[in-house]
Design a protein around this motif. Sequence first.
Motif, PDB file in Angstrom:
ATOM      1  N   GLY A   7       0.818  -1.212   0.000  1.00  0.00           N
ATOM      2  CA  GLY A   7       0.000   0.000   0.000  1.00  0.00           C
ATOM      3  C   GLY A   7       0.849   1.257   0.000  1.00  0.00           C
ATOM      4  N   SER A   8       1.922   1.248   0.775  1.00  0.00           N
ATOM      5  CA  SER A   8       2.827   2.397   0.808  1.00  0.00           C
ATOM      6  C   SER A   8       3.481   2.611  -0.553  1.00  0.00           C
ATOM      7  CB  SER A   8       3.907   2.191   1.871  1.00  0.00           C
ATOM      8  OG  SER A   8       3.350   2.225   3.160  1.00  0.00           O
ATOM      9  N   LEU A   9       3.877   1.530  -1.205  1.00  0.00           N
ATOM     10  CA  LEU A   9       4.508   1.655  -2.523  1.00  0.00           C
ATOM     11  C   LEU A   9       3.518   2.140  -3.573  1.00  0.00           C
ATOM     12  CD1 LEU A   9       6.900  -1.425  -2.489  1.00  0.00           C
ATOM     13  CD2 LEU A   9       7.469   0.996  -2.141  1.00  0.00           C
ATOM     14  N   GLN A  10       2.264   1.732  -3.468  1.00  0.00           N
ATOM     15  CA  GLN A  10       1.243   2.270  -4.374  1.00  0.00           C
ATOM     16  C   GLN A  10       1.120   3.778  -4.188  1.00  0.00           C
ATOM     17  OE1 GLN A  10      -2.365   0.081  -3.616  1.00  0.00           O
ATOM     18  NE2 GLN A  10      -1.706  -1.674  -4.815  1.00  0.00           N
ATOM     19  N   THR A  11       1.078   4.216  -2.937  1.00  0.00           N
ATOM     20  CA  THR A  11       1.004   5.649  -2.644  1.00  0.00           C
ATOM     21  C   THR A  11       2.211   6.374  -3.214  1.00  0.00           C
ATOM     22  OG1 THR A  11      -0.280   5.255  -0.643  1.00  0.00           O
ATOM     23  CG2 THR A  11       0.913   7.345  -0.766  1.00  0.00           C
ATOM     24  N   PHE A  12       3.397   5.798  -3.039  1.00  0.00           N
ATOM     25  CA  PHE A  12       4.619   6.408  -3.562  1.00  0.00           C
ATOM     26  C   PHE A  12       4.565   6.545  -5.080  1.00  0.00           C
ATOM     27  CE2 PHE A  12       8.689   5.333  -5.651  1.00  0.00           C
ATOM     28  CZ  PHE A  12       9.324   6.562  -5.494  1.00  0.00           C
ATOM     29  N   ILE A  13       4.224   5.469  -5.781  1.00  0.00           N
ATOM     30  CA  ILE A  13       4.214   5.501  -7.247  1.00  0.00           C
ATOM     31  C   ILE A  13       3.218   6.528  -7.761  1.00  0.00           C
ATOM     32  CG2 ILE A  13       3.640   4.173  -9.326  1.00  0.00           C
ATOM     33  CD1 ILE A  13       4.849   1.710  -7.767  1.00  0.00           C
ATOM     34  N   ILE A  14       2.044   6.568  -7.167  1.00  0.00           N
ATOM     35  CA  ILE A  14       1.040   7.547  -7.596  1.00  0.00           C
ATOM     36  C   ILE A  14       1.568   8.968  -7.395  1.00  0.00           C
ATOM     37  CG2 ILE A  14      -1.239   8.504  -7.055  1.00  0.00           C
ATOM     38  CD1 ILE A  14      -2.089   5.528  -6.472  1.00  0.00           C
ATOM     39  N   ALA A  15       2.144   9.247  -6.245  1.00  0.00           N
ATOM     40  CA  ALA A  15       2.674  10.585  -5.974  1.00  0.00           C
ATOM     41  C   ALA A  15       3.867  10.906  -6.869  1.00  0.00           C
ATOM     42  CB  ALA A  15       3.064  10.706  -4.504  1.00  0.00           C
TER      43      ALA A  15
END
Length: 145
Positions: A7-15
């Motif tokens: 979930g954290s990596l999804q947030t990172f990639i989107i940002a």
Amino acid sequence: DVTCIQGSLQTFIIAFRSISGEMDGVQATQHDNSARAAAFIAKGSPAMTVANQYYQHYPPYALAAKGLKLEVTGIVVDVDHQTPNRYDARWTDVVTDVRTHRILGRHPFGAQLDVIVDPSARSEDLVRYNFGGVFVTDLHLFEVQ
């Protein structure tokens, strides 16, 4: 823990990938995206070098000022069972002209991300953006064929 890291990596990639399309001088959403992405990159790591090079080639503030918007869709992050602390991600970038609302392109992308987790790392930005203490130490972006 794996689910939290994903979930954290999804947030990172989107940002990291998103371009707001804001043509005003403030570009508040773009600033928020950049701050969020920076909170996930380990300082002084190879990932920081990759991010800096990426932003030199695709400057998000300049592209947003031209009315380009990039949205990340269909993101999936999986554990790489071959390499410890490595995750594989796939998504589609959708580029739109905000003035005409015309989609200019859809591009499938991927990344390999090496991470460390340090939940004790605390700063105002981390509490706000990266409360799990997931840091990307190495990043390899690629276009999916």
